[in-house]
Design a protein around this motif. Structure first.
Motif, PDB file in Angstrom:
ATOM      1  N   ASN A   1       0.726  -1.331  -0.053  1.00 42.24           N
ATOM      2  CA  ASN A   1       0.088  -0.112  -0.029  1.00 42.24           C
ATOM      3  C   ASN A   1       0.759   1.170   0.078  1.00 42.24           C
ATOM      4  OD1 ASN A   1      -2.902  -0.585   0.017  1.00 42.24           O
ATOM      5  ND2 ASN A   1      -2.040  -2.268   1.523  1.00 42.24           N
ATOM      6  N   VAL A   2       2.062   1.311   0.002  1.00 39.77           N
ATOM      7  CA  VAL A   2       3.065   2.476   0.159  1.00 39.77           C
ATOM      8  C   VAL A   2       3.229   2.724  -1.175  1.00 39.77           C
ATOM      9  CG1 VAL A   2       5.226   3.484   0.898  1.00 39.77           C
ATOM     10  CG2 VAL A   2       4.180   1.674   2.385  1.00 39.77           C
ATOM     11  N   GLN A   3       2.790   4.103  -1.479  1.00 41.43           N
ATOM     12  CA  GLN A   3       2.787   4.778  -2.678  1.00 41.43           C
ATOM     13  C   GLN A   3       3.633   5.872  -2.817  1.00 41.43           C
ATOM     14  OE1 GLN A   3       1.280   3.374  -5.549  1.00 41.43           O
ATOM     15  NE2 GLN A   3       0.659   1.706  -3.998  1.00 41.43           N
ATOM     16  N   ALA A   4       4.599   5.694  -3.858  1.00 41.88           N
ATOM     17  CA  ALA A   4       5.625   6.953  -3.812  1.00 41.88           C
ATOM     18  C   ALA A   4       4.621   8.329  -4.195  1.00 41.88           C
ATOM     19  CB  ALA A   4       6.480   6.908  -4.757  1.00 41.88           C
ATOM     20  N   SER A   5       3.577   8.086  -5.214  1.00 42.29           N
ATOM     21  CA  SER A   5       2.922   9.444  -5.629  1.00 42.29           C
ATOM     22  C   SER A   5       2.080   9.963  -4.359  1.00 42.29           C
ATOM     23  CB  SER A   5       1.994   9.016  -6.552  1.00 42.29           C
ATOM     24  OG  SER A   5       1.070   7.937  -6.030  1.00 42.29           O
ATOM     25  N   SER A   6       1.491   9.144  -3.452  1.00 40.87           N
ATOM     26  CA  SER A   6       0.897   9.743  -2.051  1.00 40.87           C
ATOM     27  C   SER A   6       2.012  10.502  -1.247  1.00 40.87           C
ATOM     28  CB  SER A   6       0.422   8.748  -1.374  1.00 40.87           C
ATOM     29  OG  SER A   6      -0.772   8.003  -2.121  1.00 40.87           O
ATOM     30  N   ILE A   7       3.016   9.861  -1.182  1.00 42.06           N
ATOM     31  CA  ILE A   7       4.171  10.593  -0.208  1.00 42.06           C
ATOM     32  C   ILE A   7       4.723  12.001  -0.998  1.00 42.06           C
ATOM     33  CG2 ILE A   7       6.348  10.501   0.581  1.00 42.06           C
ATOM     34  CD1 ILE A   7       6.187   7.397   0.805  1.00 42.06           C
ATOM     35  N   ARG A   8       4.393  11.881  -2.276  1.00 42.00           N
ATOM     36  CA  ARG A   8       4.739  13.022  -2.988  1.00 42.00           C
ATOM     37  C   ARG A   8       3.796  14.230  -2.945  1.00 42.00           C
ATOM     38  NH1 ARG A   8       3.824  15.800  -7.982  1.00 42.00           N
ATOM     39  NH2 ARG A   8       5.675  16.597  -9.122  1.00 42.00           N
ATOM     40  N   GLU A   9       2.536  13.855  -2.880  1.00 40.40           N
ATOM     41  CA  GLU A   9       1.560  14.690  -2.444  1.00 40.40           C
ATOM     42  C   GLU A   9       1.545  15.315  -1.109  1.00 40.40           C
ATOM     43  OE1 GLU A   9      -2.273  12.720  -3.523  1.00 40.40           O
ATOM     44  OE2 GLU A   9      -1.701  12.363  -5.561  1.00 40.40           O
TER      45      GLU A   9
END
Length: 735
Positions: A61-69
């Motif tokens: 569930n860890v998403q680079a795109s979510s962290i970027r947001e």
């Protein structure tokens, strides 16, 4: 007849009562019980071990795109501690955690901070050059040049300053003093350079902000300027952000110049309403001279104007300014003097921590804490928001796991600390307020501050107790660059350790929020990040070029440090795996043998380096204490692996209680010599790092002949360390 009737009535009434009683009893035992809260302990849950699938569901569930947001939101405006930008993030994080976690609360403290004057027109922090006719010929700038839309709300960028530097207005001759170390000032004095009444121009590095004022005052210096030299903060050929990775000419590193951490008005005690406040003129942790950071474009102009002095060539002083030509002074070649005006103000303000909680199912009074500070000097995309972006991704994923019925054995506490940049204040005040609870309940503290310095390799500073669990987490996560390798493999490649099977794990410093938890309370801690390789010039810039400047923006991270945010994703996975193992393993996964071996290495260095200062018998007692610690650690490992009844709740609790308390036994409550917050006999990091025990190295390293007082203090420390090691050994003993 009347008597017989009365007896019948009595019997009838008695029978009725008996019937009612029986009915109540039957009803009680046949009732359907109210459902128990979801976190309620059961024997089955108490003996259940970590479900590895939970960790892999977390990874998925860890998403680079979510962290970027997350990072883009967190760094979209300046958010220095207690400002409107900081308060906006407090509300944002608290609102998120109220929906994601079991609970969230905002914890406030009244603390003493330092700010530039609000009247910048009349009271700026500035260095001005006046000619012999007392005409102003040059003045330093007060904030960065604004380059792009990522530097939003520039009116809220705090002017250049060093927090807690005292106000002052001094005029004198300018002298270049390299890094401002005591040896630098001594060298100038030896060369006949007049320092009395001078203003020293120094560059960042090697010496703490406030320490350079202490060094300078010994030689009569009246004020200190500090700048980031491109020799240390830029790559050859770079022009600086926004064009490239390096520090541009108007970038200035802000920072606290206080020598201790925590609220300076309440040392060793929390800043609660009833606290005694030390009068500000009695606080001894502040710089002793006016101190001001300036841009390197201004430093270059000052160096260009200085008188040339050729006596420094043999000393190896150098600069990346003025074509490499280093003028030292004293004074300017065309006459005149420099005036330094510092107008900082001390002010009591309210700082806030946000504390979110997931209650443990079977061991709710055991706490695993995951934290990072929230405040920054300006936009703070790298420091600290890269870590907070990962933490918010973690809490979002745990929300989903909770929905599917998962719950950790132990309570997980998430913390967004306030006012870290001023001296770790939010975390220290919370830890001091909760000190006795933490000593009883805290299992470990995980710190993710600057999650990504660079995108090359994982790196950690940690207690030896966490060696195994960190290695396990790193082995589980795929390397973001090379999918054929694990994070552990690349970590081993770029940071090899002394053993063939373990990468380098650094000692914890005092530079982030783990400091009080570890150094003062003995709570097992780790600081996790992604970094570069120090063998390459790009990664020799410490910690990174735009550190604490207005150019630490989302754009800087997005283009130059971690394009694609895969390093962020990796740190999020590794830190989450460590957290889940600590919170959900049947037996707390502490490596007691790693700690015993580390202590053994410290004993060996003490014997080899400092045997001349100690009685042979006292060194033998130290060795015996270390041997006992190692033997009991081996026995503990054997007991856990081969003898522990993993279905016996009491036996499991007995082991975990010992593990949770083990490192706390390394704390000397009185503190190490001259240190109010450094109390860990093995792990505190101050003074020279020579492999011995911290207090022994601080007293004796580099000393050719110790005074009687120093020798006596060292002997007391050796005795105390031996005693603490014996205590630690006794905690591990199972019988």
């Amino acid at each position: 007849m009347e008597k017989a009737s009365r007896n019948v009535v009595i019997l009838t009434i008695g029978a009725a009562f008996v019937g009612i009683g029986i009915g109540v009893i039957i009803g009680w035992f046949s009732r359907v019980p109210d459902p128990l809260p979801s976190w309620t302990s059961t024997v089955e849950n108490q003996i259940k071990d970590l479900d590895e699938s939970v960790i892999y569901r977390y990874f998925d569930n860890v998403q680079a795109s979510s962290i970027r947001e997350n990072l883009q939101y967190l760094s979209n405006e300046p958010h220095m501690a207690t400002t409107e930008g900081d308060e906006n993030l407090v509300k944002h994080i608290d609102a998120l955690w109220k929906t994601q976690l079991d609970s969230s609360e905002i914890v406030s403290h009244e603390i003493l901070l330092s700010f530039p004057s609000e009247d910048q027109e009349n009271e700026p922090n500035v260095a001005e050059v006046y000619d012999d006719a007392d005409q102003l010929t040059f003045a330093t700038r007060t904030t960065e040049e604004v380059y792009n839309e990522y530097m939003a709300a520039p009116e809220n960028i705090v002017p250049y300053y060093n927090a807690y530097a005292p106000a002052g207005d001094v005029t004198g001759q300018l002298v270049y003093a390299n890094f401002g170390s005591e040896s630098d000032f001594a060298f100038l004095a030896d060369q006949g350079v007049e320092l009395n009444g001078s203003i020293a121009l120094t560059k960042y590095g090697r010496v703490g902000r406030g320490a350079r004022t202490i060094n300078g005052k010994k030689y009569g210096v009246a004020g200190v300027l500090v700048y980031s030299d491109p020799q240390e903060y830029a790559l050859d050929g770079d022009t600086g952000y926004p064009d490239d990775f390096s520090l541009p000419s108007s970038g200035v590193q802000r920072g606290s110049a206080m020598s201790e951490y925590g609220d300076p008005s309440t040392p060793q005690y929390p800043s609660i309403k009833s606290a005694y406040r030390t009068p500000t003129d009695e606080i001894t942790y502040f710089p002793v001279l006016p101190l001001q950071p300036i841009a390197y474009e201004d430093a270059e102009e000052l160096i260009r104007r200085l008188n040339y002095n050729d006596t420094l060539v043999s000393e190896g002083w150098s600069t990346g300014l003025n074509g490499g030509e280093l003028n030292v002074g004293p004074g300017f070649s065309d006459g005149g003097k420099i005036r330094l005006s510092v107008n900082n103000k001390l002010r009591y303000v309210t700082s806030q921590n946000v504390i979110g909680t997931i209650r443990g199912s079977t061991e709710p009074d055991d706490w695993v804490i995951y934290g990072n500070h929230r405040d920054s000097w300006v936009y703070g995309a790298v420091d600290p928001s890269s870590g907070t972006a990962c933490m918010l991704e973690t809490t979002a994923i745990l929300q989903e796991l909770l929905k599917y019925g998962w719950r950790p054995k132990r309570t997980i506490i998430f913390a967004s600390w306030g006012a870290e940049e001023f001296g770790l204040i939010g975390s220290v005040e919370w830890a001091q307020e909760k000190e006795f609870l933490l000593l009883d309940r805290a299992v470990a503290y995980i710190n993710v501050d600057i999650a990504v310095f660079a995108n090359l390799s994982f790196f950690t500073r940690a207690s030896p107790l966490l060696t195994t669990v960190i290695k396990a987490a790193a082995e589980e996560v795929e390397d973001p660059v090379d999918s054929t390798k694990s994070v552990f493999n690349s970590w081993m490649e770029y940071y090899p350790g002394p053993d063939s099977d373990t990468p380098y794990i650094g000692k914890l410093y005092s530079s982030s929020d783990y400091a009080y938890f570890y150094n003062a309370l003995g709570i097992t801690s780790a600081d996790l990040s992604y970094r570069g390789n120090a063998s390459e010039p790009r990664y020799q810039i410490s910690p990174y070029p735009t550190y604490h400047t207005g150019y630490d923006t989302f754009d800087y991270m997005d283009r130059f440090l971690d394009p694609g945010f895969l390093a962020h994703e990796t740190v999020c996975k590794v830190s989450g795996a460590i957290m889940l193992r600590l919170a959900d393993s049947l037996i707390i996964p502490f490596d007691v043998m790693a700690m015993a071996k580390f202590v053994e290495s410290q004993v060996l260095v003490t014997q080899n380096n400092y045997d001349a200062y100690f009685d042979e018998a006292k060194l033998r007692y130290l060795q015996e204490a270390s041997d006992l610690l190692k033997a009991n650690a081996m026995d503990m490992v054997n007991y856990i692996e081969n003898e522990l009844d993993r279905e016996n709740v009491l036996d499991i609790a007995a082991v975990n209680n010992r593990l949770r308390r083990f490192e706390k036994s390394f704390i000397e409550p009185l503190g190490l010599p001259g240190q109010i917050n450094n109390k860990h006999i093995s792990g505190s990091n101050y003074g020279p790092e020579d492999g011995s025990f911290p207090s022994i190295a601080a007293l004796l390293s580099g000393v050719s002949t110790a005074s009687t007082e120093v020798k006596t203090t060292a002997e007391k420390q050796l005795a105390m360390i031996t005693y603490r090691l014996l205590n630690a050994a006794s905690i591990l003993k199972m019988t």
